[in-house]
Each structure stands twice: as structure tokens, then as C-alpha cells.
Design a protein around this motif. Structure first.
Motif, mmCIF file in Angstrom:
data_model
loop_
_atom_site.group_PDB
_atom_site.id
_atom_site.type_symbol
_atom_site.label_atom_id
_atom_site.label_comp_id
_atom_site.label_asym_id
_atom_site.label_seq_id
_atom_site.Cartn_x
_atom_site.Cartn_y
_atom_site.Cartn_z
ATOM 1 N N MET A 38 0.840 -1.193 0.000
ATOM 2 C CA MET A 38 0.000 0.000 0.000
ATOM 3 C C MET A 38 0.873 1.239 0.000
ATOM 4 O O MET A 38 1.899 1.280 0.654
ATOM 5 C CB MET A 38 -0.886 -0.024 1.244
ATOM 6 C CG MET A 38 -1.995 0.996 1.226
ATOM 7 S SD MET A 38 -3.142 0.625 -0.084
ATOM 8 C CE MET A 38 -4.523 1.534 0.447
ATOM 9 N N ALA A 39 0.489 2.253 -0.737
ATOM 10 C CA ALA A 39 1.278 3.464 -0.797
ATOM 11 C C ALA A 39 1.343 4.103 0.574
ATOM 12 O O ALA A 39 0.352 4.235 1.281
ATOM 13 C CB ALA A 39 0.661 4.446 -1.795
ATOM 14 N N GLY A 40 2.541 4.490 1.010
ATOM 15 C CA GLY A 40 2.702 5.047 2.332
ATOM 16 C C GLY A 40 2.495 6.542 2.370
ATOM 17 O O GLY A 40 2.366 7.116 3.433
ATOM 18 N N GLU A 41 2.487 7.203 1.260
ATOM 19 C CA GLU A 41 2.420 8.660 1.240
ATOM 20 C C GLU A 41 1.214 9.143 0.441
ATOM 21 O O GLU A 41 1.343 9.629 -0.665
ATOM 22 C CB GLU A 41 3.717 9.236 0.652
ATOM 23 C CG GLU A 41 4.959 8.949 1.466
ATOM 24 C CD GLU A 41 4.912 9.596 2.839
ATOM 25 O OE1 GLU A 41 4.216 10.630 2.984
ATOM 26 O OE2 GLU A 41 5.553 9.067 3.760
ATOM 27 N N ILE A 42 0.030 8.971 0.996
ATOM 28 C CA ILE A 42 -1.169 9.541 0.392
ATOM 29 C C ILE A 42 -1.342 10.924 0.988
ATOM 30 O O ILE A 42 -1.524 11.075 2.199
ATOM 31 C CB ILE A 42 -2.404 8.677 0.670
ATOM 32 C CG1 ILE A 42 -2.223 7.282 0.061
ATOM 33 C CG2 ILE A 42 -3.657 9.323 0.111
ATOM 34 C CD1 ILE A 42 -3.361 6.329 0.351
ATOM 35 N N PRO A 100 0.209 0.275 -4.811
ATOM 36 C CA PRO A 100 1.613 0.044 -4.471
ATOM 37 C C PRO A 100 2.355 1.361 -4.270
ATOM 38 O O PRO A 100 2.055 2.362 -4.920
ATOM 39 C CB PRO A 100 2.151 -0.712 -5.688
ATOM 40 C CG PRO A 100 1.298 -0.235 -6.815
ATOM 41 C CD PRO A 100 -0.072 -0.007 -6.230
ATOM 42 N N GLU A 101 3.306 1.357 -3.358
ATOM 43 C CA GLU A 101 4.127 2.551 -3.155
ATOM 44 C C GLU A 101 5.059 2.750 -4.332
ATOM 45 O O GLU A 101 5.394 3.872 -4.704
ATOM 46 C CB GLU A 101 4.930 2.416 -1.864
ATOM 47 C CG GLU A 101 5.727 3.652 -1.511
ATOM 48 C CD GLU A 101 6.361 3.561 -0.139
ATOM 49 O OE1 GLU A 101 7.076 4.500 0.232
ATOM 50 O OE2 GLU A 101 6.130 2.557 0.563
ATOM 51 N N SER A 102 5.505 1.625 -4.940
ATOM 52 C CA SER A 102 6.376 1.695 -6.117
ATOM 53 C C SER A 102 6.353 0.340 -6.804
ATOM 54 O O SER A 102 5.834 -0.646 -6.262
ATOM 55 C CB SER A 102 7.819 2.048 -5.716
ATOM 56 O OG SER A 102 8.369 1.046 -4.870
ATOM 57 N N VAL A 103 6.905 0.279 -8.015
ATOM 58 C CA VAL A 103 7.131 -0.975 -8.723
ATOM 59 C C VAL A 103 8.615 -1.047 -9.063
ATOM 60 O O VAL A 103 9.306 -0.026 -9.072
ATOM 61 C CB VAL A 103 6.276 -1.074 -10.007
ATOM 62 C CG1 VAL A 103 4.797 -1.131 -9.661
ATOM 63 C CG2 VAL A 103 6.552 0.088 -10.945
ATOM 64 N N THR A 104 9.105 -2.246 -9.331
ATOM 65 C CA THR A 104 10.542 -2.450 -9.518
ATOM 66 C C THR A 104 10.839 -3.046 -10.887
ATOM 67 O O THR A 104 10.175 -3.988 -11.322
ATOM 68 C CB THR A 104 11.107 -3.386 -8.431
ATOM 69 O OG1 THR A 104 10.822 -2.823 -7.146
ATOM 70 C CG2 THR A 104 12.604 -3.553 -8.584
ATOM 71 N N ALA A 128 -0.666 -7.658 -7.961
ATOM 72 C CA ALA A 128 -1.888 -8.341 -8.389
ATOM 73 C C ALA A 128 -3.010 -7.331 -8.589
ATOM 74 O O ALA A 128 -3.224 -6.452 -7.754
ATOM 75 C CB ALA A 128 -2.297 -9.380 -7.344
ATOM 76 N N GLY A 129 -3.684 -7.433 -9.720
ATOM 77 C CA GLY A 129 -4.801 -6.556 -10.012
ATOM 78 C C GLY A 129 -4.434 -5.253 -10.687
ATOM 79 O O GLY A 129 -5.311 -4.505 -11.088
ATOM 80 N N ALA A 130 -3.130 -4.972 -10.796
ATOM 81 C CA ALA A 130 -2.691 -3.727 -11.438
ATOM 82 C C ALA A 130 -2.307 -3.993 -12.882
ATOM 83 O O ALA A 130 -1.779 -5.052 -13.222
ATOM 84 C CB ALA A 130 -1.500 -3.134 -10.688
#
Length: 221
Positions: free
Chosen positions: A1-5, A145-149, A170-172
Motif C-alpha cells: 500500500m502506498a505510504g504517502e497519500i 503500491p508505493e512503487s514498482v521495480t 496483483a490486479g494492477a
């Protein structure tokens, strides 16, 4: 989960209609509305200067916000419309939609790089270029997601990593329905210039006539 909303603070707007909206603008506020989520619409006001700063920062309509309104529970929202003055192009009204956990939204997600220490192209002096430091994905509000790699451990000089090399949550899924470049390893500028010079020398050598061709030309004269 994104940490910086990011938080977006707003006030409840008392009264509705054009009169209340005009008064809000005179008070340095931008009137707006929050709708959806199986709840009644909530009229709000947002400080003009703060909203204008966020709009100028870009991608306002694709950013997920945590809206904070006194007397109401925090709710995640996304902008659905910004009305502007026809001459001054300044915001005059803004609409936000409440999001359920299952709601699908488009967001820009940061791309992180893995495998740089083991990248043969970089070991040989190549330069990593991030063509897309972030990518737009369709995600659910509950699983952002907070980021992807992207893994570049196998790239040689001249190779590229595409969206196929990114392990998406998953789901993105990407909003672009085709393969596209995320990062590439290029030759260093000095090596690239040397290669160009060598190519020019080869072309020049090919243009020089051989001894036999020169003698034949002389014989014909």
C-alpha cells in the motif's frame, strides 16, 4: 500500500447555490463537492492558494488524496473535475469522488531499479537512463503500491527494460496497452563518439578507389 497519500484539508460549506459559492470565493476559498460512496454529497470549501499550488504541481486529477473535513471521517477521494474561469483560467469549483476499497483508479506509480550492481552494461561503463521514472497504472483503491521495480541485472550496453520486465502487483495493469521502454543502458558519450568516428573512417575508406581502379581509369584516359 502506498505510504504517502497526501492529506487534503477542507471545510464544510454552509449553504448551497450560487450565492454561497460566490461568498466562498470572496473569502479566498474554492467551493467544491464530494460525492459517491453511498453517502450524501458534501459541499466543501478549499483554500484557494493551496488548491492552486497543487494544481500547478501537476497530475492533480490522477492523485489519490486523504480528505480531512472537520466533523467527518477521513475519506479517500480523487478529483473528477476542476472548473476554471474562462478568462483567468483559475479554479472556480472542484469535484471529488469518494472511493470504495474496490474502486479502480488510474495513478502514477514510481519505478525503482533493482540489479544495478550486477548489470554487465553498467560494469562496462554504460549509463542508465530512466525513460519512465513513473508509470500510470490501473489499480484498486485498497491495493495501491508505493512503487514498482524493474530488474536491469541482465542488460548489456544498448539493451532496454520494458514494462514486461516489471513485476506488477496483483490486479494492477498499465494504462498503455502495449510494451514500452522503462529504462535503457546506453554507451557513455565518449565511447559513442569514438564509435561514430570509426564508422566515418570506415565510410571514407570505402570511398577511396583502389590502386587497380586508379590505373584502369588512367589507361582509359
Amino acid at each position: 500500500m502506498a505510504g504517502e497519500i497526501p492529506d487534503l484539508e477542507a471545510q464544510v460549506r454552509t449553504g448551497t447555490g450560487k450565492g454561497a459559492a460566490r461568498q466562498a470565493r470572496r473569502d479566498g476559498m474554492v467551493p467544491g463537492i464530494v460525492f459517491g460512496g453511498d453517502k450524501d454529497p458534501l459541499p466543501i470549501n478549499i483554500p484557494f492558494n493551496k488548491l492552486l499550488t497543487m494544481l500547478r504541481a501537476g497530475r492533480f486529477k490522477s492523485t489519490l488524496f486523504n480528505m480531512k473535513v472537520d466533523g467527518h471521517e477521513d475519506v479517500r477521494v480523487i478529483c473528477r473535475d476542476v472548473q476554471r474561469h474562462v478568462v483567468k483560467d483559475l479554479p472556480t469549483h472542484v469535484d471529488f469522488m469518494r472511493l470504495k476499497r474496490t474502486t479502480k483508479i488510474n495513478l502514477f506509480i514510481n519505478v525503482e531499479v533493482a540489479g544495478a550492481d550486477n548489470c554487465p552494461g553498467l560494469r562496462k561503463g554504460g549509463v542508465l537512463t530512466m525513460v519512465r521514472p513513473e508509470i500510470e497504472l490501473v489499480v484498486t483503491a485498497a491495493d495501491i503500491p508505493e512503487s514498482v521495480t524493474v530488474d536491469i541485472s541482465g542488460l548489456e550496453i544498448g539493451d532496454s527494460a520494458t514494462i514486461k520486465n516489471v513485476d506488477l502487483p496483483a490486479g494492477a495493469k498499465p494504462t498503455i496497452d502495449r510494451d514500452f521502454v522503462i529504462a535503457q543502458v546506453s554507451a557513455p558519450s565518449g565511447l559513442a563518439s569514438q564509435s561514430d568516428d570509426e564508422d566515418e573512417e570506415e565510410v571514407a575508406a570505402d570511398e577511396v578507389p583502389t590502386t587497380d581502379e586508379s590505373e584502369e581509369g588512367g589507361a582509359e584516359e
